[in-house]
Design a protein around this motif. Structure first.
Motif, PDB file in Angstrom:
ATOM      1  N   VAL A 278       0.805  -1.217   0.000  1.00 53.62           N
ATOM      2  CA  VAL A 278       0.000   0.000   0.000  1.00 53.62           C
ATOM      3  C   VAL A 278       0.842   1.273   0.000  1.00 53.62           C
ATOM      4  CG1 VAL A 278      -0.214   0.321   2.505  1.00 53.62           C
ATOM      5  CG2 VAL A 278      -2.131   0.933   1.014  1.00 53.62           C
ATOM      6  N   VAL A 279       2.160   1.165   0.190  1.00 55.56           N
ATOM      7  CA  VAL A 279       3.015   2.331   0.448  1.00 55.56           C
ATOM      8  C   VAL A 279       3.662   2.873  -0.826  1.00 55.56           C
ATOM      9  CG1 VAL A 279       5.078   3.144   1.664  1.00 55.56           C
ATOM     10  CG2 VAL A 279       3.554   1.498   2.752  1.00 55.56           C
ATOM     11  N   ARG A 280       3.625   4.195  -0.969  1.00 55.30           N
ATOM     12  CA  ARG A 280       4.436   4.895  -1.973  1.00 55.30           C
ATOM     13  C   ARG A 280       5.361   5.832  -1.211  1.00 55.30           C
ATOM     14  NH1 ARG A 280       4.864   5.936  -7.154  1.00 55.30           N
ATOM     15  NH2 ARG A 280       3.142   4.509  -7.625  1.00 55.30           N
ATOM     16  N   TRP A 281       6.683   5.651  -1.419  1.00 53.28           N
ATOM     17  CA  TRP A 281       7.655   6.425  -0.640  1.00 53.28           C
ATOM     18  C   TRP A 281       8.881   6.740  -1.494  1.00 53.28           C
ATOM     19  CZ3 TRP A 281       8.767   1.546  -1.569  1.00 53.28           C
ATOM     20  CH2 TRP A 281      10.091   1.118  -1.469  1.00 53.28           C
ATOM     21  N   PRO A 282       9.668   7.753  -1.129  1.00 49.88           N
ATOM     22  CA  PRO A 282      10.866   8.103  -1.895  1.00 49.88           C
ATOM     23  C   PRO A 282      12.048   7.224  -1.468  1.00 49.88           C
ATOM     24  CG  PRO A 282      10.518   9.715  -0.154  1.00 49.88           C
ATOM     25  CD  PRO A 282       9.360   8.761  -0.075  1.00 49.88           C
ATOM     26  N   ASN A 283      12.537   6.421  -2.397  1.00 46.08           N
ATOM     27  CA  ASN A 283      13.672   5.539  -2.134  1.00 46.08           C
ATOM     28  C   ASN A 283      14.948   6.264  -2.543  1.00 46.08           C
ATOM     29  OD1 ASN A 283      15.664   3.551  -2.085  1.00 46.08           O
ATOM     30  ND2 ASN A 283      14.308   1.949  -2.862  1.00 46.08           N
ATOM     31  N   ALA A 284      15.746   6.673  -1.558  1.00 46.30           N
ATOM     32  CA  ALA A 284      16.948   7.465  -1.833  1.00 46.30           C
ATOM     33  C   ALA A 284      17.980   6.687  -2.635  1.00 46.30           C
ATOM     34  CB  ALA A 284      17.560   7.954  -0.518  1.00 46.30           C
ATOM     35  N   PHE A 286      17.529   4.994  -5.232  1.00 48.87           N
ATOM     36  CA  PHE A 286      17.241   5.179  -6.658  1.00 48.87           C
ATOM     37  C   PHE A 286      16.790   6.602  -6.967  1.00 48.87           C
ATOM     38  CE2 PHE A 286      17.196   0.674  -6.129  1.00 48.87           C
ATOM     39  CZ  PHE A 286      17.619   0.163  -7.338  1.00 48.87           C
ATOM     40  N   ASP A 287      16.726   7.460  -5.942  1.00 46.74           N
ATOM     41  CA  ASP A 287      16.257   8.840  -6.127  1.00 46.74           C
ATOM     42  C   ASP A 287      14.928   8.840  -6.865  1.00 46.74           C
ATOM     43  OD1 ASP A 287      16.323  11.586  -5.918  1.00 46.74           O
ATOM     44  OD2 ASP A 287      17.408  11.862  -7.802  1.00 46.74           O
ATOM     45  N   GLU A 288      13.995   8.032  -6.364  1.00 44.75           N
ATOM     46  CA  GLU A 288      12.729   7.822  -7.061  1.00 44.75           C
ATOM     47  C   GLU A 288      11.645   7.466  -6.045  1.00 44.75           C
ATOM     48  OE1 GLU A 288      10.865   4.386 -10.006  1.00 44.75           O
ATOM     49  OE2 GLU A 288      13.011   4.773 -10.043  1.00 44.75           O
ATOM     50  N   GLU A 289      10.451   8.003  -6.254  1.00 44.67           N
ATOM     51  CA  GLU A 289       9.313   7.571  -5.454  1.00 44.67           C
ATOM     52  C   GLU A 289       8.773   6.288  -6.066  1.00 44.67           C
ATOM     53  OE1 GLU A 289       6.165  10.280  -3.357  1.00 44.67           O
ATOM     54  OE2 GLU A 289       5.328   9.677  -5.299  1.00 44.67           O
ATOM     55  N   MET A 290       8.506   5.300  -5.227  1.00 49.54           N
ATOM     56  CA  MET A 290       8.101   4.006  -5.757  1.00 49.54           C
ATOM     57  C   MET A 290       7.109   3.315  -4.836  1.00 49.54           C
ATOM     58  SD  MET A 290      11.571   1.686  -5.099  1.00 49.54           S
ATOM     59  CE  MET A 290      12.573   2.685  -6.203  1.00 49.54           C
ATOM     60  N   ARG A 291       6.400   2.363  -5.414  1.00 55.14           N
ATOM     61  CA  ARG A 291       5.572   1.426  -4.668  1.00 55.14           C
ATOM     62  C   ARG A 291       5.973   0.035  -5.113  1.00 55.14           C
ATOM     63  NH1 ARG A 291       0.717  -1.225  -5.008  1.00 55.14           N
ATOM     64  NH2 ARG A 291       0.230  -0.388  -7.075  1.00 55.14           N
ATOM     65  N   VAL A 292       6.263  -0.842  -4.174  1.00 52.66           N
ATOM     66  CA  VAL A 292       6.829  -2.158  -4.479  1.00 52.66           C
ATOM     67  C   VAL A 292       5.903  -3.242  -3.945  1.00 52.66           C
ATOM     68  CG1 VAL A 292       8.796  -3.699  -4.100  1.00 52.66           C
ATOM     69  CG2 VAL A 292       9.178  -1.251  -4.457  1.00 52.66           C
ATOM     70  N   GLU A 293       5.593  -4.228  -4.789  1.00 57.52           N
ATOM     71  CA  GLU A 293       4.613  -5.265  -4.438  1.00 57.52           C
ATOM     72  C   GLU A 293       5.281  -6.627  -4.243  1.00 57.52           C
ATOM     73  OE1 GLU A 293       1.933  -5.175  -7.700  1.00 57.52           O
ATOM     74  OE2 GLU A 293       1.256  -3.125  -7.315  1.00 57.52           O
ATOM     75  N   HIS A 294       6.364  -6.662  -3.471  1.00 56.69           N
ATOM     76  CA  HIS A 294       7.088  -7.918  -3.330  1.00 56.69           C
ATOM     77  C   HIS A 294       7.260  -8.320  -1.874  1.00 56.69           C
ATOM     78  CE1 HIS A 294       7.674  -7.485  -7.540  1.00 56.69           C
ATOM     79  NE2 HIS A 294       8.502  -6.474  -7.440  1.00 56.69           N
ATOM     80  N   TRP A 295       7.456  -9.613  -1.661  1.00 57.13           N
ATOM     81  CA  TRP A 295       7.500 -10.234  -0.339  1.00 57.13           C
ATOM     82  C   TRP A 295       8.560  -9.592   0.545  1.00 57.13           C
ATOM     83  CZ3 TRP A 295      10.483 -12.720   3.175  1.00 57.13           C
ATOM     84  CH2 TRP A 295       9.863 -13.574   4.089  1.00 57.13           C
ATOM     85  N   ALA A 316      13.084   9.028  19.919  1.00 56.57           N
ATOM     86  CA  ALA A 316      14.324   8.568  19.290  1.00 56.57           C
ATOM     87  C   ALA A 316      14.324   8.936  17.806  1.00 56.57           C
ATOM     88  CB  ALA A 316      14.474   7.059  19.459  1.00 56.57           C
ATOM     89  N   PRO A 317      15.512   8.972  17.165  1.00 59.50           N
ATOM     90  CA  PRO A 317      15.581   9.296  15.731  1.00 59.50           C
ATOM     91  C   PRO A 317      14.878   8.232  14.894  1.00 59.50           C
ATOM     92  CG  PRO A 317      17.745   9.442  16.765  1.00 59.50           C
ATOM     93  CD  PRO A 317      16.852   8.803  17.767  1.00 59.50           C
ATOM     94  N   LEU A 318      14.293   8.656  13.788  1.00 64.99           N
ATOM     95  CA  LEU A 318      13.661   7.732  12.858  1.00 64.99           C
ATOM     96  C   LEU A 318      14.690   7.210  11.863  1.00 64.99           C
ATOM     97  CD1 LEU A 318      10.329   9.632  12.052  1.00 64.99           C
ATOM     98  CD2 LEU A 318      10.820   8.030  13.909  1.00 64.99           C
ATOM     99  N   GLU A 319      14.445   5.984  11.381  1.00 64.41           N
ATOM    100  CA  GLU A 319      15.365   5.368  10.419  1.00 64.41           C
ATOM    101  C   GLU A 319      14.763   5.422   9.020  1.00 64.41           C
ATOM    102  OE1 GLU A 319      17.398   1.001   9.483  1.00 64.41           O
ATOM    103  OE2 GLU A 319      16.493   1.388  11.446  1.00 64.41           O
ATOM    104  N   PRO A 320      15.511   5.904   8.034  1.00 62.12           N
ATOM    105  CA  PRO A 320      14.975   5.935   6.668  1.00 62.12           C
ATOM    106  C   PRO A 320      14.951   4.549   6.048  1.00 62.12           C
ATOM    107  CG  PRO A 320      17.236   6.707   6.673  1.00 62.12           C
ATOM    108  CD  PRO A 320      16.857   6.500   8.115  1.00 62.12           C
ATOM    109  N   TYR A 321      14.117   4.405   5.018  1.00 63.62           N
ATOM    110  CA  TYR A 321      13.998   3.129   4.311  1.00 63.62           C
ATOM    111  C   TYR A 321      14.450   3.326   2.873  1.00 63.62           C
ATOM    112  CZ  TYR A 321      11.993  -1.293   2.708  1.00 63.62           C
ATOM    113  OH  TYR A 321      11.818  -2.553   2.191  1.00 63.62           O
TER     114      TYR A 321
END
Length: 407
Positions: A278-284, A286-295, A316-321
């Motif tokens: 369900v998530v669309r997020w910016p993946n640093a 690849f410098d791209e916003e993406m939605r991934v449908e994999h296990w 506490a600090p948040l961790e990027p994905y």
């Protein structure tokens, strides 16, 4: 804490919350009546009848019982009110509501459908455990005419299983090649060849006119008889329950690099995170916003979203994905593996093995940068490519490294 979605992502989120030093109260809401189960076998081992339903459960029954979780299964989320400061309130289909300091949205995706397909009992989709059992029951005799509409990975895996059971199978694809949007024409035709080797017809550039009680009518008037029709034309993220919630939605729930949900004005919804299909997020990476449908993505996002929920509650600090996406698909005796993020307009080069031998490694590049690596029956060539992505290798470096691997 409330986890909305009893999926792989939802389970990993719940487990992470329960393992915290000071675990919160955790409620998991799931629209299906089943506890979290594994989806990849649904189109293969379970569909073929080789596995029974108990084998697709993600955890043994005692492991579920040991989790200190309030399971609300067979109940859907129907609305969300974001809190002013953190968290919010989740409204459920049974008329109850759950207030929470932290929320993980993991509602996944649902199959896209054709207009009117629900009229026909011989038309199936393949997404849930119940879908797999229903489809498997009609494929098992092995003497059926099966038409699969859509040559994506789910459609092709269903076609492979149906053919392995002895059915006559035709795959219809509107695009010029299977998987063309993700892998391009050359590799799409190579995947089609794996099916043609087993007697499956893969018909591309083919458009559907309508369904009926005896099969499929194509544009131009040709009619294909089908005892069983499988519609595999992709999925859509389950976000309709968020209408009116002020959550930003655009082909998925829009999140920041920490998987923290964004409000419609782009600001973060503190204490509300999302994970999985369900998530669309910016993946640093690849410098791209993406939605991934994999296990793998669902599992990793579920754990990280929960960790960041806990971090929010403690300051506490948040961790990027920023992962390297990875998926695999088993079709007949072939294993297909892919690292990275590719598209139809990438440069593609087969750098090891050959398509004719049904064992090869292909690299995908764009603008001088490595974008993807695909292997068919070539795990020893694919997995070493991971280091190249993480090291930021350019296209020429990747080609040179691949040449050394296959030497």
């Amino acid at each position: 804490m409330v986890v909305v979605g009893a999926s792989l992502a939802g389970l990993r989120a719940a487990e992470t919350l329960c393992l915290a030093d000071q675990p919160p109260t955790v409620t998991v809401v799931g629209a299906e009546r089943h506890r979290p189960y594994d989806r990849p076998p649904l189109s293969k081992k379970l569909l073929s009848g080789e596995w029974t339903p108990d084998r697709v459960q993600l955890r043994q029954p005692e492991a579920f019982e040991q989790l200190d979780v309030d399971w609300r299964l067979g109940t859907s989320a129907v609305g969300l009110e974001l809190g002013e400061d953190t968290g919010g309130t989740v409204h459920l289909s049974d008329g109850t509501s759950l207030g929470a300091e932290g929320i993980v949205i993991a509602t996944g995706a649902r199959p896209r459908t054709l207009a009117g397909q629900e009229r026909w009992g011989h038309v199936h989709v393949l997404r849930t455990l119940d879908d797999s059992l229903a489809l498997g029951a009609v494929l098992a005799p092995g003497d059926r005419s099966v038409v699969v509409i859509g040559a994506g990975f789910i459609g092709l895996e269903a076609a492979a299983t149906a053919r392995t059971l002895g059915n006559d199978v035709v795959v219809l694809e509107a695009a010029p090649a299977p998987l063309i949007r993700a892998l391009g024409g050359e590799i799409g035709h190579a995947i089609a060849a794996l099916h043609e080797d087993h007697g499956v017809q893969v018909r591309c550039s083919t458009r559907l006119e309508s369904l009926d009680d005896t099969g499929v009518l194509l544009e131009g008037g040709e009619h294909l008889h089908a005892d069983v029709i499988v519609v595999g034309i992709g999925v859509e993220p389950v976000t309709d329950w968020l209408d009116g919630s002020n959550v930003a939605v655009d082909d998925g729930v829009r999140c920041d690099q920490f998987l923290q949900v964004r409000r419609q004005d782009g600001s973060p919804a503190t204490g509300v995170f999302a994970a999985g299909d369900v998530v669309r997020w910016p993946n640093a990476l690849f410098d791209e916003e993406m939605r991934v449908e994999h296990w793998t993505n669902a599992a990793e996002q579920g754990a990280l979203a929960a960790s960041n929920v806990l971090a929010t509650s403690t300051g506490a600090p948040l961790e990027p994905y920023a992962p390297l996406p990875f998926f695999w698909s088993d079709q007949y005796e072939h294993r297909i593996q892919f690292l990275g993020r590719a598209s139809a307009d990438d440069d593609v080069e087969v750098v090891a093995g050959s398509i004719a031998d049904r064992k090869f490694l292909a690299l995908f590049g764009r603008d001088g940068r490595l974008r993807g690596a695909l292997g068919v029956n070539a795990p020893r060539w694919v997995m070493p490519m991971r280091r190249l992505f993480l090291d930021g290798a350019d296209w020429d470096e990747a080609l040179a490294a691949a040449a050394e691997l296959s030497a």
